[in-house]
Design a protein around this motif. Sequence first.
Motif, PDB file in Angstrom:
ATOM      1  N   ILE A   1       1.075  -1.032  -0.087  1.00  0.00           N
ATOM      2  CA  ILE A   1       0.020  -0.030  -0.124  1.00  0.00           C
ATOM      3  C   ILE A   1       0.996   1.223   0.056  1.00  0.00           C
ATOM      4  O   ILE A   1       0.583   2.148  -0.808  1.00  0.00           O
ATOM      5  CB  ILE A   1      -1.024  -0.172   1.195  1.00  0.00           C
ATOM      6  CG1 ILE A   1      -2.067  -1.269   1.090  1.00  0.00           C
ATOM      7  CG2 ILE A   1      -1.643   1.403   1.535  1.00  0.00           C
ATOM      8  CD1 ILE A   1      -2.858  -0.946   0.035  1.00  0.00           C
ATOM      9  N   HIS A   2       1.871   1.245   0.705  1.00  0.00           N
ATOM     10  CA  HIS A   2       2.874   2.463   0.836  1.00  0.00           C
ATOM     11  C   HIS A   2       3.522   2.590  -0.644  1.00  0.00           C
ATOM     12  O   HIS A   2       3.322   3.909  -0.903  1.00  0.00           O
ATOM     13  CB  HIS A   2       4.121   2.158   1.933  1.00  0.00           C
ATOM     14  CG  HIS A   2       4.916   3.176   2.084  1.00  0.00           C
ATOM     15  ND1 HIS A   2       4.461   4.212   2.521  1.00  0.00           N
ATOM     16  CD2 HIS A   2       6.182   3.425   1.628  1.00  0.00           C
ATOM     17  CE1 HIS A   2       5.548   5.222   2.451  1.00  0.00           C
ATOM     18  NE2 HIS A   2       6.596   4.691   1.946  1.00  0.00           N
ATOM     19  N   ARG A   3       3.793   1.787  -1.219  1.00  0.00           N
ATOM     20  CA  ARG A   3       4.320   1.799  -2.557  1.00  0.00           C
ATOM     21  C   ARG A   3       3.391   2.335  -3.576  1.00  0.00           C
ATOM     22  O   ARG A   3       3.621   3.230  -4.343  1.00  0.00           O
ATOM     23  CB  ARG A   3       4.981   0.570  -3.063  1.00  0.00           C
ATOM     24  CG  ARG A   3       6.390   0.074  -2.231  1.00  0.00           C
ATOM     25  CD  ARG A   3       6.761  -1.366  -2.771  1.00  0.00           C
ATOM     26  NE  ARG A   3       8.116  -1.780  -2.260  1.00  0.00           N
ATOM     27  CZ  ARG A   3       9.181  -1.299  -2.658  1.00  0.00           C
ATOM     28  NH1 ARG A   3       9.217  -0.721  -3.818  1.00  0.00           N
ATOM     29  NH2 ARG A   3      10.363  -1.611  -2.047  1.00  0.00           N
ATOM     30  N   LEU A   4       2.084   1.871  -3.408  1.00  0.00           N
ATOM     31  CA  LEU A   4       1.000   2.121  -4.363  1.00  0.00           C
ATOM     32  C   LEU A   4       0.909   3.769  -4.081  1.00  0.00           C
ATOM     33  O   LEU A   4       0.792   4.507  -5.124  1.00  0.00           O
ATOM     34  CB  LEU A   4      -0.216   1.411  -4.284  1.00  0.00           C
ATOM     35  CG  LEU A   4      -0.099   0.174  -4.475  1.00  0.00           C
ATOM     36  CD1 LEU A   4      -1.403  -0.680  -4.231  1.00  0.00           C
ATOM     37  CD2 LEU A   4       0.032  -0.098  -6.269  1.00  0.00           C
ATOM     38  N   LEU A   5       0.888   4.156  -2.829  1.00  0.00           N
ATOM     39  CA  LEU A   5       0.618   5.634  -2.451  1.00  0.00           C
ATOM     40  C   LEU A   5       1.668   6.551  -3.234  1.00  0.00           C
ATOM     41  O   LEU A   5       1.651   7.588  -3.734  1.00  0.00           O
ATOM     42  CB  LEU A   5       0.501   5.798  -1.093  1.00  0.00           C
ATOM     43  CG  LEU A   5      -0.909   5.281  -0.392  1.00  0.00           C
ATOM     44  CD1 LEU A   5      -0.614   5.426   1.033  1.00  0.00           C
ATOM     45  CD2 LEU A   5      -1.955   5.901  -0.924  1.00  0.00           C
ATOM     46  N   ASP A   6       3.133   5.876  -3.024  1.00  0.00           N
ATOM     47  CA  ASP A   6       3.990   6.639  -3.891  1.00  0.00           C
ATOM     48  C   ASP A   6       4.099   6.926  -5.169  1.00  0.00           C
ATOM     49  O   ASP A   6       4.245   7.909  -5.519  1.00  0.00           O
ATOM     50  CB  ASP A   6       5.458   5.880  -3.069  1.00  0.00           C
ATOM     51  CG  ASP A   6       5.847   6.113  -1.844  1.00  0.00           C
ATOM     52  OD1 ASP A   6       5.280   6.923  -1.353  1.00  0.00           O
ATOM     53  OD2 ASP A   6       6.520   5.254  -1.436  1.00  0.00           O
ATOM     54  N   VAL A   7       3.567   5.727  -5.733  1.00  0.00           N
ATOM     55  CA  VAL A   7       3.278   5.679  -7.277  1.00  0.00           C
ATOM     56  C   VAL A   7       2.140   6.703  -7.717  1.00  0.00           C
ATOM     57  O   VAL A   7       2.269   7.719  -8.516  1.00  0.00           O
ATOM     58  CB  VAL A   7       3.258   4.274  -8.004  1.00  0.00           C
ATOM     59  CG1 VAL A   7       2.718   4.431  -9.424  1.00  0.00           C
ATOM     60  CG2 VAL A   7       4.118   3.593  -7.666  1.00  0.00           C
ATOM     61  N   ALA A   8       1.190   6.652  -6.869  1.00  0.00           N
ATOM     62  CA  ALA A   8      -0.065   7.689  -7.257  1.00  0.00           C
ATOM     63  C   ALA A   8       0.099   9.098  -6.801  1.00  0.00           C
ATOM     64  O   ALA A   8      -0.440   9.782  -7.725  1.00  0.00           O
ATOM     65  CB  ALA A   8      -1.033   7.194  -6.262  1.00  0.00           C
TER      66      ALA A   8
ATOM     67  N   GLU B   1      -3.855   6.350 -12.627  1.00  0.00           N
ATOM     68  CA  GLU B   1      -5.355   5.836 -12.636  1.00  0.00           C
ATOM     69  C   GLU B   1      -5.492   4.406 -12.267  1.00  0.00           C
ATOM     70  O   GLU B   1      -6.425   3.998 -11.393  1.00  0.00           O
ATOM     71  CB  GLU B   1      -5.921   6.297 -13.897  1.00  0.00           C
ATOM     72  CG  GLU B   1      -7.460   5.960 -14.104  1.00  0.00           C
ATOM     73  CD  GLU B   1      -8.174   6.298 -15.220  1.00  0.00           C
ATOM     74  OE1 GLU B   1      -9.206   6.127 -15.497  1.00  0.00           O
ATOM     75  OE2 GLU B   1      -7.263   6.862 -16.168  1.00  0.00           O
ATOM     76  N   VAL B   2      -4.601   3.524 -12.566  1.00  0.00           N
ATOM     77  CA  VAL B   2      -4.630   2.239 -12.412  1.00  0.00           C
ATOM     78  C   VAL B   2      -4.584   2.129 -10.987  1.00  0.00           C
ATOM     79  O   VAL B   2      -5.099   1.035  -9.932  1.00  0.00           O
ATOM     80  CB  VAL B   2      -3.915   1.463 -13.390  1.00  0.00           C
ATOM     81  CG1 VAL B   2      -3.966  -0.233 -12.752  1.00  0.00           C
ATOM     82  CG2 VAL B   2      -4.308   1.484 -14.775  1.00  0.00           C
ATOM     83  N   VAL B   3      -3.473   2.605 -10.284  1.00  0.00           N
ATOM     84  CA  VAL B   3      -3.120   2.605  -9.174  1.00  0.00           C
ATOM     85  C   VAL B   3      -4.283   3.159  -8.047  1.00  0.00           C
ATOM     86  O   VAL B   3      -4.456   2.395  -7.004  1.00  0.00           O
ATOM     87  CB  VAL B   3      -1.628   3.092  -8.573  1.00  0.00           C
ATOM     88  CG1 VAL B   3      -1.223   3.329  -7.449  1.00  0.00           C
ATOM     89  CG2 VAL B   3      -0.729   2.506  -9.459  1.00  0.00           C
ATOM     90  N   LEU B   4      -4.777   4.236  -8.610  1.00  0.00           N
ATOM     91  CA  LEU B   4      -5.897   4.575  -7.726  1.00  0.00           C
ATOM     92  C   LEU B   4      -7.183   3.564  -7.632  1.00  0.00           C
ATOM     93  O   LEU B   4      -7.608   3.461  -6.578  1.00  0.00           O
ATOM     94  CB  LEU B   4      -6.445   6.027  -8.128  1.00  0.00           C
ATOM     95  CG  LEU B   4      -7.753   6.210  -7.516  1.00  0.00           C
ATOM     96  CD1 LEU B   4      -7.244   6.938  -6.082  1.00  0.00           C
ATOM     97  CD2 LEU B   4      -7.938   7.946  -8.551  1.00  0.00           C
TER      98      LEU B   4
END
Length: 603
Positions: free
Chosen positions: A117-124, A135-138
């Motif tokens: 989740i932390h990595r996804l937030l960094d990408v987003a 958009e896919v990450v969100l």
Amino acid sequence: MLPMASDDSSKKKKLKLKQKQKQKQREKQKKSLSDLKTLGEQLLTSRAYINNLPILLTFITPNSSQSPQYALESLLSLQSFFTPLLPQLPSSSTHSTNPDPEFIYRTWLRSKFDDFIHRLLDVALSSQSEDALREVVLDSIMEFVKVGNAGKFHSAIYHKLLHGIVHSALGVDDILLNLLATKYFNYIDVCYFTYISLEKQARNLEREEDKNGSQNPEDKIQSKSSMELSVHKMHNLLSRIPPLEASEEKLDREMWNGLGILVEKSSKKERIANSQESNDKVLSSRSMAKKMKLKFTKAWISFLGLPLPLDVYKEVLVTFHQAVIPFLSNPIMLCDFLTRSYDVGGVVSVMALSSLYVLMTQHRLEYPNFYDKLYALLEPSIFMAKHRAKFFQLLDSCLKSSLLPAYLAAAFCKKLSRLALFVPPSGALVIVALVHNLLQRHPSINCLVHREGGTDTTRETFEDKKGSLENAEDCDASRHVSDEKPGIDHFNAEESDPKDTNALRSSLWEIDTLRHHYCAPVSRFVWSLENDLAVRSRAAEIAVKDFSAGSYGTVFNNEIRRRVKQVPLAFYKATPTYLFSESDFPGWTFKLKDEGSAKRQRT
């Protein structure tokens, strides 16, 4: 010379090492792109390939040098892996000395999920990531929000997302904010937790503002700029949430989570005794509407406590009476904010007038200095303001009460008449309409009507108007004016207090001058006003909204659309040599220079 040679050789070695590292990374990428799908398939099939999990996590990064296909492929594999396991994983705050290997394994998976989740937030939240990947990450983050808390709405992940958006360097018009608002703010549970999260963040920002008072000047400037950016984004999120339904029974908007909003959690003993069964209760439609209104109120009250930038301040005040006040649980809570805004003066006061008027007329707010502040807003600049149309309509509504004292109605009438000498024609039309309505609503100030003495009609009309006065003191004031020398105006236009303006001792001579206004619509409108005053029966009031939004363009367009029956013509037997005739200016002579000097100048 030897040290120089050694330095050159060391630099060459470093360059070679960097080149080798880049080549290894490229070879790794070439191999990983073809093997990522295999690693994901192996992870989904057996626990024996659980070590593929940390490898896949390394590819989810906002690094611009890496192709987004790696992050996308790893994201799909990890999302498919974690989604069915989430109800079985312990919470992130669980700390136990349980030696059970299965429990240790699930705790390790929880830590990897938190890292995911932390990595996804960094990408987003990174501006380096491509918009399609963000958009896919969100969407993936919102899927975990939907079912991440044992099938219930995972408010902690959603709070991290909003916290990252508000405190990041993303702009106000970033695509992530637009995607979140357009795709997910139609769900009522998402709006519910958005209000909760923004309320907490507003309170935290307020505490940070208090702590920043002891910082260095440079640090203060940086913290102020970051604070303003966060406030802009919070206002963007709050204003993008669809308004609540007026009726509690019509709350039929969709839920992002199928279980809805869960409240009234059971006690710790009950949860420990029966960890498998939940005693949470789902809110009904009626109670949900009340909860939504309460969270809406808390979020806006907390937001208004922040130091709002001027542009945000104005945007809030413009739509406040329509988008916020009708949906608050207790609108009187805004009285301090609106009265402070109304006391600012200028355009801010004009914008705050609409909301303050709603509180006074619909929620019984008492504001003793309201009319004094409203009188102070009457300046020539108000006729060029952007929101002048709404202001003039509210001004007409505020002066409609029959309980208005005579001195106050006379002060407004006289101040507007004086402004007619300075404003453009469109403003003069509005003033004539406002003065017409004031004279029709308040017969006690008809003594202000300006009349030229000497005709029987005017004397008769003047006596009729004096007979209709309700206040004896007003009649005495009008007689006092008639007995004084002509040409003296006792009205004090510079006085800010309407009581001390001496308006009742004056007359509306300014309106009389508008009969000869250079703009034909203004002069015609004044003649119609005089005709209405000459009629003994009360004439109908004029709709101010028909003139409040006027400008030079509207006046010109209305004039060219008129069908003119008679057109004034000028015919000269000889070409005129001067602009004005001597009869227009008695006592003045207009002569050309003597012909001799004129000839010498031509030669």
